[in-house]
Scaffold this motif. Structure first.
Motif, PDB file in Angstrom:
ATOM      1  N   ASN A 123       0.827  -1.213   0.000  1.00  0.00           N
ATOM      2  CA  ASN A 123       0.000   0.000   0.000  1.00  0.00           C
ATOM      3  C   ASN A 123       0.857   1.256   0.000  1.00  0.00           C
ATOM      4  O   ASN A 123       0.400   2.328   0.394  1.00  0.00           O
ATOM      5  CB  ASN A 123      -0.938   0.017   1.211  1.00  0.00           C
ATOM      6  N   ILE A 124       2.098   1.147  -0.480  1.00  0.00           N
ATOM      7  CA  ILE A 124       2.979   2.306  -0.541  1.00  0.00           C
ATOM      8  C   ILE A 124       2.830   2.992  -1.893  1.00  0.00           C
ATOM      9  O   ILE A 124       2.995   2.375  -2.949  1.00  0.00           O
ATOM     10  CB  ILE A 124       4.450   1.894  -0.310  1.00  0.00           C
ATOM     11  N   ASP A 125       2.498   4.257  -1.859  1.00  0.00           N
ATOM     12  CA  ASP A 125       2.376   5.045  -3.081  1.00  0.00           C
ATOM     13  C   ASP A 125       3.739   5.521  -3.567  1.00  0.00           C
ATOM     14  O   ASP A 125       4.004   5.553  -4.761  1.00  0.00           O
ATOM     15  CB  ASP A 125       1.474   6.254  -2.832  1.00  0.00           C
ATOM     16  N   ARG A 126       4.584   5.888  -2.642  1.00  0.00           N
ATOM     17  CA  ARG A 126       5.916   6.361  -2.992  1.00  0.00           C
ATOM     18  C   ARG A 126       6.794   6.362  -1.760  1.00  0.00           C
ATOM     19  O   ARG A 126       6.298   6.415  -0.629  1.00  0.00           O
ATOM     20  CB  ARG A 126       5.868   7.768  -3.592  1.00  0.00           C
TER      21      ARG A 126
ATOM     22  N   SER B  58      -5.284  -3.075   4.673  1.00  0.00           N
ATOM     23  CA  SER B  58      -5.196  -1.621   4.813  1.00  0.00           C
ATOM     24  C   SER B  58      -6.418  -0.948   4.214  1.00  0.00           C
ATOM     25  O   SER B  58      -6.455  -0.629   3.018  1.00  0.00           O
ATOM     26  CB  SER B  58      -3.929  -1.093   4.132  1.00  0.00           C
ATOM     27  N   PRO B  59      -7.472  -0.713   5.010  1.00  0.00           N
ATOM     28  CA  PRO B  59      -8.602   0.099   4.540  1.00  0.00           C
ATOM     29  C   PRO B  59      -8.351   1.579   4.826  1.00  0.00           C
ATOM     30  O   PRO B  59      -7.756   1.942   5.850  1.00  0.00           O
ATOM     31  CB  PRO B  59      -9.762  -0.425   5.379  1.00  0.00           C
ATOM     32  N   SER B  60      -8.800   2.441   3.932  1.00  0.00           N
ATOM     33  CA  SER B  60      -8.674   3.883   4.147  1.00  0.00           C
ATOM     34  C   SER B  60      -9.893   4.581   3.564  1.00  0.00           C
ATOM     35  O   SER B  60     -10.540   4.088   2.629  1.00  0.00           O
ATOM     36  CB  SER B  60      -7.403   4.434   3.503  1.00  0.00           C
ATOM     37  N   VAL B  61     -10.223   5.740   4.120  1.00  0.00           N
ATOM     38  CA  VAL B  61     -11.374   6.503   3.671  1.00  0.00           C
ATOM     39  C   VAL B  61     -11.027   7.987   3.685  1.00  0.00           C
ATOM     40  O   VAL B  61     -10.318   8.463   4.586  1.00  0.00           O
ATOM     41  CB  VAL B  61     -12.616   6.227   4.564  1.00  0.00           C
TER      42      VAL B  61
ATOM     43  N   THR C 243       1.695   6.277   2.075  1.00  0.00           N
ATOM     44  CA  THR C 243       0.755   5.221   1.715  1.00  0.00           C
ATOM     45  C   THR C 243      -0.267   5.691   0.680  1.00  0.00           C
ATOM     46  O   THR C 243      -0.497   6.883   0.496  1.00  0.00           O
ATOM     47  CB  THR C 243       0.016   4.712   2.964  1.00  0.00           C
ATOM     48  N   LYS C 244      -0.882   4.707   0.030  1.00  0.00           N
ATOM     49  CA  LYS C 244      -1.929   4.978  -0.949  1.00  0.00           C
ATOM     50  C   LYS C 244      -3.203   5.401  -0.243  1.00  0.00           C
ATOM     51  O   LYS C 244      -3.600   4.819   0.766  1.00  0.00           O
ATOM     52  CB  LYS C 244      -2.190   3.734  -1.793  1.00  0.00           C
TER      53      LYS C 244
ATOM     54  N   GLN D  65       5.072 -16.782  -3.395  1.00  0.00           N
ATOM     55  CA  GLN D  65       3.706 -16.611  -3.875  1.00  0.00           C
ATOM     56  C   GLN D  65       3.048 -15.447  -3.142  1.00  0.00           C
ATOM     57  O   GLN D  65       3.310 -15.226  -1.952  1.00  0.00           O
ATOM     58  CB  GLN D  65       2.895 -17.891  -3.706  1.00  0.00           C
ATOM     59  N   LYS D  66       2.203 -14.754  -3.885  1.00  0.00           N
ATOM     60  CA  LYS D  66       1.659 -13.519  -3.320  1.00  0.00           C
ATOM     61  C   LYS D  66       0.377 -13.147  -4.060  1.00  0.00           C
ATOM     62  O   LYS D  66       0.259 -13.342  -5.272  1.00  0.00           O
ATOM     63  CB  LYS D  66       2.698 -12.400  -3.465  1.00  0.00           C
ATOM     64  N   VAL D  67      -0.578 -12.598  -3.312  1.00  0.00           N
ATOM     65  CA  VAL D  67      -1.830 -12.100  -3.871  1.00  0.00           C
ATOM     66  C   VAL D  67      -2.081 -10.706  -3.307  1.00  0.00           C
ATOM     67  O   VAL D  67      -1.929 -10.484  -2.096  1.00  0.00           O
ATOM     68  CB  VAL D  67      -3.015 -13.027  -3.543  1.00  0.00           C
ATOM     69  N   VAL D  68      -2.453  -9.766  -4.173  1.00  0.00           N
ATOM     70  CA  VAL D  68      -2.753  -8.391  -3.752  1.00  0.00           C
ATOM     71  C   VAL D  68      -4.087  -7.962  -4.349  1.00  0.00           C
ATOM     72  O   VAL D  68      -4.309  -8.117  -5.557  1.00  0.00           O
ATOM     73  CB  VAL D  68      -1.657  -7.407  -4.190  1.00  0.00           C
ATOM     74  N   VAL D  69      -4.963  -7.425  -3.516  1.00  0.00           N
ATOM     75  CA  VAL D  69      -6.238  -6.864  -3.952  1.00  0.00           C
ATOM     76  C   VAL D  69      -6.239  -5.372  -3.631  1.00  0.00           C
ATOM     77  O   VAL D  69      -5.870  -4.966  -2.522  1.00  0.00           O
ATOM     78  CB  VAL D  69      -7.428  -7.548  -3.246  1.00  0.00           C
ATOM     79  N   ASP D  70      -6.620  -4.566  -4.618  1.00  0.00           N
ATOM     80  CA  ASP D  70      -6.721  -3.109  -4.433  1.00  0.00           C
ATOM     81  C   ASP D  70      -8.085  -2.683  -4.971  1.00  0.00           C
ATOM     82  O   ASP D  70      -8.337  -2.748  -6.176  1.00  0.00           O
ATOM     83  CB  ASP D  70      -5.593  -2.407  -5.180  1.00  0.00           C
TER      84      ASP D  70
END
Length: 852
Positions: free
Chosen positions: A158-161, A249-252, A186-187, A207-212
């Motif tokens: 979840n890192i944007d930069r 990582s949820p964000s609003v 973070t994003k 192995q890795k899975v990412v959901v955005d």
């Protein structure tokens, strides 16, 4: 006299900031609902730059392209253009991280020539270095919670930069070294409806899975984003234990009015890691001269021992040397120390205990070319929840107020069983007889070993106004930080080991661990059976640190926005922490100056200077023999000073952007022992009764830094970064006796550079998108000159020169109506491996990404 504050009162005062800050922002919001948020400082008179932003404490630049990023928040707390900041700033983008699968651990800094990382060291204070000094790390502008230098394993999903602000940063980060900081941003919700699912499988069972997933609600007033991932990896080439993690990582972001923005984020990481033993491998790299002279001592050595110890003859002397330099049931480090001290007496120069570049693993390992420096029982990991809230109000044109709160807790299990060479002799085939597996540390089981909790609150006020032909920007802010940490240690009882029959004999207790036979096929003796009771607090206390800082800054832009000046001051205070810590308290004020001016279209020159501080909280003299006449007093703080000059480019409408600079960073007043005074004080004649400490260590790091981004068109982009170290040395240290230049300490401190400072390091990264947009290819070259891996006084370990190549190819198509991407990555194609940084060599991975 220092007036003490009650920790409970101070804690209450800090906790009170959060509701007060939010209430202030909301109250102002009600007054200014109809106001339209002004553009940020980065947008003023810069429409051609394409900066679009409501919240001036964030930055989004429409001319960002792929790896090229034009904005920064780390260097100013507000969104600014990098080209207008008088500092060297490097941005490692999420696009780069994703393209090269650098989303785990410390891999992100592979593509920064300024940051040197030992990717497989654990719990070492200097695992990341920038320009010769330890690199302070921050999360969305606040420091990470840590316990005894052990921080949570960072997951970049979840890192944007990652913004690396180099050189003088004392205005906002005064309690740090003068070399710069890294800030992980973070994003956040982007107010779009989109989702992606990425799955990766690769070498070493990776192995890795990412959901955005992102959504907007309430007529685009609410943006929601959830990033979730899970991954695992096998033991790797060097037989470290497998790793696994889950991350959520949820964000609003809520924009109820045009002048108000509220953002909240939670990050939850649970991870389990094998203790990657890069540093422990050093124990196998003993000086080959030890075995050479153990078997065949010179005539000078024989004469020395025979005369000093009145030995009967040469045969008796040889037996004495064998027993002294290779005693049974003893770790090799102790024997090497004795050998080195004897060689100092014999020759006037002490040899380093550990020296070689390449370890002959066949001596220690049945695998012949690899070995783990710790048992597979060694592990660390746990869970880290992080909570963040930010409230930004822009009630009037040019006026912005932000309240920012971050709370992080680290719960880490830490069990370590280091396997080191023993001195029980060698077999006829040259293999070691036994290894010593008795170096045990059990700091918690079930995630209760190393614990830390940090609570940071920031309030920032910014006001900008144009008058007298000058654009003025004023900033004022305050930060309160409360950090607690503790280490829970389980007692180790070797009597619980019982009796074991090994191929080389029957042993009891600790001797079972001292006589582990690596070639027997039997597992390393069990460490968990040694737990001898309930855990206790290390040093019997919870470490508590409370500090706050206030800053005042002023920026001016004039001459048609071609000249930008910066001046600021920061007052940093360490509050007395009550009975849990030494209640000294301390304070420091640091100043920052900077100027950048465009000398021709697209080319600017800049200079900046700043100071920083590291508090010591140490007395000038300590010990049971201290007298009033010793005038014991708190020592001065360690001071840091950074100076940088350079050139920045935004040539041809940002086609070529970047910075080239010369830096000069120093640490002065580093606290060390006053060795001459300690040696000459009569109270230390029999036993050390007093210890004198003094400010006096002086460290210098100078060099040249280059970061360039070239984007000649929409299909091609290239990054080049390069760092040349002119010098990274210690010039003075009162703890070193100047009359003994042959000692290890003198040699290591004054004759060799600081660790992790290669003379030259460079990265070249390129990416090309073919016409019609289906294919993309990318590649990188990473180069590092030889460098020292450790600052330890007993080690002279050099990492050899290395050149590594990475590449990827991706294809974009559709699965039905769903856009998808297939990517193949190859990392370290040239299969470079060394025995100190402990990379896995060549790794290959395949990924598939669906976009919804």
């Amino acid at each position: 006299m220092i007036r003490m504050k009650s920790p409970s009162l101070l804690s209450a005062r800090i906790r009170a900031w959060m509701p007060v800050g939010i209430a202030v922002c909301l109250a102002v919001s009600n007054v200014a609902r109809a106001q339209v948020a002004p553009a940020s400082a980065a947008t003023k008179d810069a429409a051609s730059e394409g900066v679009i932003q409501m919240n001036p404490f964030n930055v989004t630049t429409s001319q960002d392209f792929g790896y090229r990023k034009l904005g920064t928040v780390t260097s100013s707390r507000t969104g600014e253009l990098i080209s207008q900041m008088p500092q060297a700033i490097e941005v490692i983008s999420s696009e780069l991280l994703n393209d090269f699968l650098a989303n785990n651990g410390n891999a992100a800094f592979r593509y920064s020539s300024s940051v040197q990382v030992s990717e497989n060291e654990v719990g070492q204070a200097d695992v990341m270095n920038l320009r010769g000094f330890a690199l302070p790390r921050f999360y969305n502008g606040v420091s990470l919670a840590n316990s005894s230098s052990l921080v949570p394993v960072n997951i970049w999903d979840n890192i944007d930069r990652i913004e690396v602000v180099k050189g003088p940063v004392g205005l906002y980060y005064p309690s740090s070294t003068p070399n710069g900081v890294a800030n992980f941003i973070t994003k956040k919700p982007e107010f779009i409806n989109a989702a992606s699912l990425a799955a990766t499988y690769g070498s070493f069972q990776f192995q890795k899975v990412v959901v955005d997933d992102q959504h907007t609600l309430l007529d685009n007033k609410v943006g929601i984003r959830v990033v979730a991932s899970a991954g695992s990896k096998g033991e790797g080439y060097h037989l470290g234990s497998p790793t696994r993690y889950t991350f959520f990582s949820p964000s609003v972001t809520i924009r109820p009015f045009k002048s108000l923005e509220i953002t909240a984020e939670m990050d939850y990481l649970r991870e389990q890691n094998g203790y990657q033993g890069g540093a422990n491998a050093w124990n196998y790299s003993y000086n080959p001269d030890w075995q050479k002279y153990l078997r065949n001592p010179t005539a000078q050595m024989i004469a020395y021992f025979q005369n000093k110890y009145s030995l009967a003859d040469t045969a008796a002397t040889l037996a004495f040397i064998q027993a002294r330099w290779s005693p049974p049931n003893q770790a090799v480090g102790t024997a090497l120390t004795t050998w080195s001290s004897d060689m100092l007496a014999i020759t006037g120069t002490a040899p380093f205990l550990y020296t070689t570049q390449k370890i002959n693993w066949s001596i220690f390992s049945p695998y012949g070319d690899k070995w783990s420096g710790q048992s597979n029982q060694s592990t660390y990991g746990g869970y880290t929840p992080t909570y963040e809230v930010s409230v930004t109000e822009t009630p009037l044109e040019g006026l912005s107020l932000r309240y920012h709160w971050v709370q992080q807790t680290t719960n880490q299990q830490f069990v370590r069983q280091i396997i080191a060479p023993s001195t029980n002799g060698f077999r006829p085939d040259g293999r070691v007889n036994t290894l010593d597996a008795a170096s045990v540390a059990i700091q918690g089981i079930n995630n209760d070993g190393r614990w830390a909790s940090s609570d940071t609150q920031q309030v920032d006020l910014r006001y900008e106004k144009e008058f007298w032909g000058v654009h003025h920007e004023f900033g004022v802010g305050v930060e309160y930080l409360r950090n607690k940490s503790a280490i829970w240690v389980y007692p180790v009882n070797f009597a619980l080991a019982g009796t074991a029959t090994l191929p080389n004999g029957t042993f009891t207790g600790v001797d079972i661990y001292h006589n582990y036979d690596p070639f027997s096929g039997s597992p390393v003796p069990d460490v968990y059976k040694l737990v001898g009771g309930a855990p206790t607090l290390s040093a019997g206390k919870v470490n508590l640190n409370i500090n706050h800082q206030d800053y005042l800054s002023y920026r001016a832009s004039f001459l048609d926005d071609r000249v930008h000046a910066l001046i600021g001051v920061n007052r940093y205070v360490v509050d007395p922490s009550g009975p849990l810590n030494t209640p000294l308290g301390n304070r420091n004020t640091s100043a920052t100056y900077g100027l950048i001016a465009e000398v021709t279209k697209g080319i600017s020159v800049f200079a900046s200077k700043s100071s920083s501080v590291q508090f010591t909280n140490l007395m000038s003299v300590t010990g049971v023999g201290v007298l009033p006449s010793d005038n014991a007093h708190p020592l001065d703080n360690e001071k840091g000073n950074g100076f940088e000059v350079g050139v920045k480019s935004t040539w041809h409408n940002n086609e070529l952007t970047g910075t080239c600079s010369y830096y000069d960073d120093t640490r002065d007043g580093v606290v060390t022992g006053d060795v001459l005074r300690n040696l000459s004080d009569p109270r230390n004649a029999v036993v050390s009764a007093v210890q004198f400490n003094v400010n006096g260590g002086h460290y210098v790091s100078r060099g040249v830094d280059l970061d360039l981004s070239w984007t000649p068109n929409e299909r091609f982009q290239m990054l080049l970064n390069y760092n040349h170290t002119i010098e990274a040395i210690i010039t003075s240290d009162p703890s070193v006796n100047p009359s003994t230049p042959g000692t290890l300490t003198y040699q290591r401190e004054f004759l060799y550079p600081l660790s992790h400072t290669p003379k030259d390091r460079a990265n070249l990264v390129g990416k090309y998108n073919f016409a019609h947009g289906h294919f993309s290819v990318g590649a990188s070259m990473r180069y590092s000159a030889t460098y020292l891996i450790s600052n330890g006084n007993t080690s002279l370990l050099w990492v050899p020169q290395q050149t590594m190549f990475d590449a990827f190819v991706s294809y974009r198509t559709k699965a039905g109506k769903v856009p998808m991407e297939v990517r193949l990555n190859a990392t370290n194609i040239s299969n470079v491996r060394d025995d100190y940084t402990w990379g896995n060599g060549r790794e290959v991975a395949a990924s598939v990404v669906f976009h919804f």
